[in-house]
Scaffold this motif. Structure first.
Motif, PDB file in Angstrom:
ATOM      1  N   ALA A 265       0.811  -1.223   0.000  1.00 12.17           N
ATOM      2  CA  ALA A 265       0.000   0.000   0.000  1.00 12.17           C
ATOM      3  C   ALA A 265       0.844   1.272   0.000  1.00 12.17           C
ATOM      4  O   ALA A 265       0.309   2.360  -0.208  1.00 12.17           O
ATOM      5  CB  ALA A 265      -0.924   0.001   1.213  1.00 12.17           C
ATOM      6  N   VAL A 266       2.167   1.148   0.227  1.00 14.31           N
ATOM      7  CA  VAL A 266       3.037   2.333   0.251  1.00 14.31           C
ATOM      8  C   VAL A 266       3.129   2.906  -1.166  1.00 14.31           C
ATOM      9  O   VAL A 266       3.548   2.212  -2.089  1.00 14.31           O
ATOM     10  CB  VAL A 266       4.450   1.987   0.765  1.00 14.31           C
ATOM     11  CG1 VAL A 266       5.331   3.230   0.757  1.00 14.31           C
ATOM     12  CG2 VAL A 266       4.380   1.388   2.163  1.00 14.31           C
ATOM     13  N   PRO A 267       2.727   4.162  -1.363  1.00 18.64           N
ATOM     14  CA  PRO A 267       2.801   4.729  -2.719  1.00 18.64           C
ATOM     15  C   PRO A 267       4.242   4.867  -3.184  1.00 18.64           C
ATOM     16  O   PRO A 267       5.144   5.145  -2.402  1.00 18.64           O
ATOM     17  CB  PRO A 267       2.118   6.097  -2.577  1.00 18.64           C
ATOM     18  CG  PRO A 267       2.162   6.408  -1.125  1.00 18.64           C
ATOM     19  CD  PRO A 267       2.158   5.108  -0.399  1.00 18.64           C
ATOM     20  N   SER A 268       4.442   4.676  -4.474  1.00 21.70           N
ATOM     21  CA  SER A 268       5.782   4.745  -5.053  1.00 21.70           C
ATOM     22  C   SER A 268       6.176   6.195  -5.322  1.00 21.70           C
ATOM     23  O   SER A 268       5.331   7.044  -5.616  1.00 21.70           O
ATOM     24  CB  SER A 268       5.815   3.952  -6.355  1.00 21.70           C
ATOM     25  OG  SER A 268       7.039   4.158  -7.033  1.00 21.70           O
ATOM     26  N   LEU A 269       7.481   6.462  -5.245  1.00 22.52           N
ATOM     27  CA  LEU A 269       7.996   7.784  -5.604  1.00 22.52           C
ATOM     28  C   LEU A 269       8.084   7.960  -7.123  1.00 22.52           C
ATOM     29  O   LEU A 269       8.276   9.075  -7.616  1.00 22.52           O
ATOM     30  CB  LEU A 269       9.386   7.991  -4.995  1.00 22.52           C
ATOM     31  CG  LEU A 269       9.456   8.752  -3.667  1.00 22.52           C
ATOM     32  CD1 LEU A 269      10.876   8.741  -3.137  1.00 22.52           C
ATOM     33  CD2 LEU A 269       8.957  10.176  -3.805  1.00 22.52           C
ATOM     34  N   THR A 270       7.933   6.847  -7.858  1.00 23.59           N
ATOM     35  CA  THR A 270       7.948   6.939  -9.319  1.00 23.59           C
ATOM     36  C   THR A 270       6.598   7.455  -9.802  1.00 23.59           C
ATOM     37  O   THR A 270       5.566   6.826  -9.523  1.00 23.59           O
ATOM     38  CB  THR A 270       8.220   5.555  -9.945  1.00 23.59           C
ATOM     39  OG1 THR A 270       9.443   5.045  -9.430  1.00 23.59           O
ATOM     40  CG2 THR A 270       8.297   5.660 -11.456  1.00 23.59           C
ATOM     41  N   PRO A 271       6.544   8.601 -10.483  1.00 21.81           N
ATOM     42  CA  PRO A 271       5.252   9.171 -10.885  1.00 21.81           C
ATOM     43  C   PRO A 271       4.490   8.248 -11.821  1.00 21.81           C
ATOM     44  O   PRO A 271       5.083   7.544 -12.645  1.00 21.81           O
ATOM     45  CB  PRO A 271       5.640  10.474 -11.598  1.00 21.81           C
ATOM     46  CG  PRO A 271       7.037  10.758 -11.174  1.00 21.81           C
ATOM     47  CD  PRO A 271       7.675   9.428 -10.895  1.00 21.81           C
ATOM     48  N   ARG A 272       3.155   8.242 -11.691  1.00 21.26           N
ATOM     49  CA  ARG A 272       2.345   7.460 -12.623  1.00 21.26           C
ATOM     50  C   ARG A 272       2.369   8.129 -13.997  1.00 21.26           C
ATOM     51  O   ARG A 272       2.634   9.333 -14.100  1.00 21.26           O
ATOM     52  CB  ARG A 272       0.908   7.340 -12.115  1.00 21.26           C
ATOM     53  CG  ARG A 272       0.140   8.644 -11.986  1.00 21.26           C
ATOM     54  CD  ARG A 272      -1.335   8.355 -11.757  1.00 21.26           C
ATOM     55  NE  ARG A 272      -2.111   9.527 -11.410  1.00 21.26           N
ATOM     56  CZ  ARG A 272      -2.492  10.459 -12.257  1.00 21.26           C
ATOM     57  NH1 ARG A 272      -2.138  10.394 -13.526  1.00 21.26           N
ATOM     58  NH2 ARG A 272      -3.215  11.492 -11.848  1.00 21.26           N
ATOM     59  N   PRO A 273       2.073   7.383 -15.061  1.00 15.08           N
ATOM     60  CA  PRO A 273       2.072   7.983 -16.404  1.00 15.08           C
ATOM     61  C   PRO A 273       1.064   9.131 -16.487  1.00 15.08           C
ATOM     62  O   PRO A 273      -0.013   9.068 -15.886  1.00 15.08           O
ATOM     63  CB  PRO A 273       1.657   6.815 -17.303  1.00 15.08           C
ATOM     64  CG  PRO A 273       1.963   5.584 -16.522  1.00 15.08           C
ATOM     65  CD  PRO A 273       1.770   5.952 -15.086  1.00 15.08           C
ATOM     66  N   PRO A 274       1.380  10.200 -17.209  1.00 11.14           N
ATOM     67  CA  PRO A 274       0.451  11.340 -17.301  1.00 11.14           C
ATOM     68  C   PRO A 274      -0.811  10.977 -18.074  1.00 11.14           C
ATOM     69  O   PRO A 274      -0.779  10.167 -19.006  1.00 11.14           O
ATOM     70  CB  PRO A 274       1.272  12.393 -18.071  1.00 11.14           C
ATOM     71  CG  PRO A 274       2.286  11.601 -18.837  1.00 11.14           C
ATOM     72  CD  PRO A 274       2.599  10.408 -17.991  1.00 11.14           C
ATOM     73  N   ARG A 275      -1.927  11.552 -17.636  1.00 10.22           N
ATOM     74  CA  ARG A 275      -3.189  11.337 -18.345  1.00 10.22           C
ATOM     75  C   ARG A 275      -3.361  12.407 -19.411  1.00 10.22           C
ATOM     76  O   ARG A 275      -2.955  13.561 -19.213  1.00 10.22           O
ATOM     77  CB  ARG A 275      -4.360  11.402 -17.361  1.00 10.22           C
ATOM     78  CG  ARG A 275      -4.340  10.307 -16.308  1.00 10.22           C
ATOM     79  CD  ARG A 275      -5.530  10.401 -15.378  1.00 10.22           C
ATOM     80  NE  ARG A 275      -5.503  11.635 -14.588  1.00 10.22           N
ATOM     81  CZ  ARG A 275      -6.443  11.978 -13.710  1.00 10.22           C
ATOM     82  NH1 ARG A 275      -7.481  11.194 -13.519  1.00 10.22           N
ATOM     83  NH2 ARG A 275      -6.356  13.096 -13.026  1.00 10.22           N
TER      84      ARG A 275
END
Length: 551
Positions: A265-275
């Motif tokens: 559940a720990v969010p990643s520091l790698t950004p999600r792909p842009p929408r």
């Protein structure tokens, strides 16, 4: 439960064995057979979701369980071999600060608001040592210097509200360590702090620990902090010990499903792909926004503090813009100006095509519907005296919607945010923190806004509940097309929810771009410093491995 870790036979500073705590009236078990120990100079992190029993374990150890509400039903708590269960109140008072001490999560509520902080530290010395007033003052000032407080003479005479959050937490550390205790219990001491202040506080605790050979029981739900400071980890769930082991073993190869879920559940520091910006419709445009506070004095010139200056950004329909930065960077000032909770000194704020920066309170009222706020602490933002259905319906009723219709809409919104319809009859205190935040979101949605302003809306939640609330916001955004202005100091959260990110420092924007560009390829030194300070930045928690070896 996992097998205990084999360690050298050294006498532990703290040994908790089969500790059981219950509610005296109902005999419900709050802690069920907790066992742990901490060796000299060791840091043991106690982790788990809210309600797992972490804080109750620490309060039982300190002898601070609320009388008549909670009671020890059995087990042993030994501090350097001395049994604390059954010890007299006088003996426990003598041990506190001298041999065991505690740093609480919120120093503003733990400190006396009407007494200078220097005198509050002196109270510890008065209680436990026979020193002259001069000797006490010198010892306090020396301790303040050790915890790296600036201008210690000024801070000594300051009141809690005159210090920053990081400075107040340093005062709490100074108070806890002034008598060189053997055991330090830190209960979520960095949860509300931004990443750079958090890094400083963690470094300070480690520094003092090494200097004094203090053992630390560190309670947290932040797995990044665990990765950076722990020697060993104990995972708790529903009052029981689920798993315990060396930090590397827990992070690399957790044995229990609950531990794996907690880490995933720990969010990643790698950004999600842009929408993609499908509509390209701008629902909020801020141009050259500035806010200056003037402090007038009867005996001197007027002093001005610039809280925000030359702030400009746009927010499109269905997109999320994050504003990140340290405490005092101007994030919340910008949010309050956008909401028109405070008046900007200059600049433009446009909701759609309508300029709202210069509207009077009376003419601003119709536009209040279009922009709503989700606060950090839903318990304080919900009225405890009315049920949640009435809280949700209150806004629409104020704008002319019949009460019966507004209450029907409240039931629909409860379902929309993942809560049962009949929960509208319950009161705020009957919900968990995550459920209350869902109710706060439902209340904001009741006004059918174009923009939601979320000010640190998930910072006080543990990681699994935080993930649920972030998923809910993303789902609502997809279905309803709402734009979100997301204020946060948590870069992991920003990486997972934001399309675009604004980085603020000392009231100014230092970097602005897509989340992928800002957080993965930062241009500004300040942004790089923020990312470097993020706890656990070298770990891929969801895949149970360090980032250096992740593919």
């Amino acid at each position: 439960m996992s097998d205990p870790v084999t360690r050298d036979p050294v006498t532990p500073v703290l040994a908790v064995t089969d500790l059981r705590v219950h509610l005296p009236a109902s005999r419900i078990q709050v802690l069920d057979g907790i066992s742990l120990d901490i060796l000299p100079g060791e840091t043991l992190c106690l982790v788990g979701e809210s309600g797992s029993g972490k804080s109750v374990t620490s309060l039982a150890t300190m002898g601070l369980l609320p009388k008549k509400a909670l009671a020890i039903a059995g087990g042993s708590v030994r501090l350097e071999g001395e049994e604390l269960v059954g010890a007299s109140d006088a003996r426990l008072r003598a041990l506190r600060a001298s041999r065991m001490a505690m740093i609480f999560q919120e120093p503003m509520t733990a400190l006396n608001p009407v007494m200078p902080v220097g005198r509050q530290i002196e109270e510890v010395l008065k209680t436990h040592m026979h020193l002259s007033a001069r000797e006490r003052r010198e010892k306090v000032l020396a301790m303040m210097e050790q915890v790296h407080l600036p201008n210690i003479e000024r801070v000594y005479g300051s009141y809690p509200h005159q210090l920053s959050g990081g400075q107040r937490q340093r005062i709490m550390i100074a108070m806890a360590l002034i008598l060189d205790p053997k055991l330090l219990i830190a209960d979520e001491p960095t949860t509300a702090l931004d990443v750079t202040t958090q890094k400083q506080i963690l470094k300070l605790i480690k520094e003092m620990q090494e200097r004094m050979r203090t053992s630390v029981l560190f309670i947290t739900h932040d797995m990044g902090v665990v990765a950076d400071i722990a020697d060993r980890v104990c995972v708790m769930h529903h009052g029981q010990m689920v798993e315990t082991g060396a930090v590397a073993d827990i992070l690399r190869s957790p044995r229990e499903d609950y531990t794996r879920r907690l880490l995933s559940a720990v969010p990643s520091l790698t950004p999600r792909p842009p929408r993609p910006d499908a509509t390209r419709e701008k629902v909020l445009t801020v141009s050259e926004l500035a806010k200056t506070y003037a402090q007038r004095s009867l005996f001197g010139p007027k002093r001005e503090t610039v809280a925000a200056e030359e702030v400009s950004f746009t927010l499109g329909r269905g997109r999320t813009l994050g504003i990140v930065g340290e405490s005092g960077s101007g994030k919340s000032t910008v949010a309050r100006c956008v909401m028109r909770l405070i008046d900007p000194t200059s600049g433009s704020i446009r909701l759609g095509t309508q300029e709202v920066s210069d509207l009077s309170p009376a003419t601003l009222r119709p536009f209040r519907k279009r922009i709503q706020m989700i606060f950090q602490d839903p318990y304080r933002s919900l009225n405890p005296r009315i049920n949640v259905g009435e809280s949700i319906a209150e806004g629409p009723c104020n704008f002319g919607l019949p009460k019966a219709q507004a209450l029907r809409r409240a039931r629909e919104l409860m379902t929309l945010v993942g809560l049962p319809e009949d929960a509208v009859e319950r009161f705020p205190h009957q919900f968990s923190g995550g459920q209350r935040q869902r109710i706060a979101i439902a209340r904001a949605l009741a006004m059918e806004p174009d923009v939601l302003v979320a000010d640190e809306a998930v910072s006080a939640l543990d990681v699994s509940v935080q993930a649920q609330v972030l998923d809910l916001l993303a789902d609502l955004q997809t279905r309803l097309g709402i734009a979100i202005l997301f204020i946060t100091h948590d870069l992991r959260v920003a990486a997972q929810i934001c399309d675009d990110v604004v980085v603020m420092h000392k009231g100014r924007i230092v970097e602005h771009g897509t989340a992928e560009d800002v957080l993965a390829r930062p241009r500004a030194d300040y942004t790089r410093d923020l990312l470097a300070a993020a706890p656990g930045r070298h770990w891929d928690f969801a895949n149970f491995r360090p980032l250096e070896t992740a593919v």
